[in-house]
Write an enzyme that holds these catalytic residues in place. Sequence first.
Site, PDB file in Angstrom:
ATOM      1  N   GLU A 255      -4.794   2.433  -4.018  1.00  0.00           N
ATOM      2  CA  GLU A 255      -3.332   2.501  -3.991  1.00  0.00           C
ATOM      3  C   GLU A 255      -2.724   1.229  -3.433  1.00  0.00           C
ATOM      4  OE1 GLU A 255      -4.617   4.338  -0.049  1.00  0.00           O
ATOM      5  OE2 GLU A 255      -5.394   4.232  -2.085  1.00  0.00           O
TER       6      GLU A 255
ATOM      7  N   ASP B 298       0.859  -1.171   0.000  1.00  0.00           N
ATOM      8  CA  ASP B 298       0.000   0.000   0.000  1.00  0.00           C
ATOM      9  C   ASP B 298       0.904   1.232   0.000  1.00  0.00           C
ATOM     10  OD1 ASP B 298      -3.086   0.434   0.812  1.00  0.00           O
ATOM     11  OD2 ASP B 298      -1.870   2.036   1.661  1.00  0.00           O
ATOM     12  N   ILE B 299       0.605   2.203  -0.857  1.00  0.00           N
ATOM     13  CA  ILE B 299       1.398   3.440  -0.887  1.00  0.00           C
ATOM     14  C   ILE B 299       1.050   4.260   0.357  1.00  0.00           C
ATOM     15  CG2 ILE B 299       1.870   5.582  -2.141  1.00  0.00           C
ATOM     16  CD1 ILE B 299       1.044   4.053  -4.723  1.00  0.00           C
TER      17      ILE B 299
END
Length: 166
Positions: A83, A40-41
């Site tokens: 994301e 996950d960003i």
Amino acid sequence: MGLKEIRLDGLTGLANRKTFDLTIREWLEEKIPFALILLDIDYFKKINDEHGHLIGDEVLMHTASQILAFSRSEDLCFRYGGEEFGILVNHGNIQTAVQMAEHLREAIAAAISPTGSPIYVSIGISVSIAGAADVKEIIEMADKALYQSKTKGRNRTTVYKKEQDG
């Protein structure tokens, strides 16, 4: 899985969620051992808020290209949603997955990103143990490990361990 069945995410060109769902089921049914890396960003909403959605999209595409660069041809790289991305590591064990995840995490942080600032990712890893878990359980385990990475300060890799359920 036939090539016609493979569906790609329109923005990143990685496999989409449907392809991931089909592949993970198939690998479990065929008893192909694998590791699941979810990433996950970190602070993606802030990236969109500060730089706009076009730059946000460029960050997603940049991250996808890094994921492809650090995976092998037999692995499945996919966009899980928003994301969040993943890699199904074909015949992957914990060591393979951790090494791949750490190289990827470090490369994403070191690369020049579309924002001009480093991008960081949090990563969670789970492993299929020869038919011991179902699809939902394997995804939940990687998700719990990802959550641990986020709560322990982000920009890190966590491998799922049973005691995380407590």
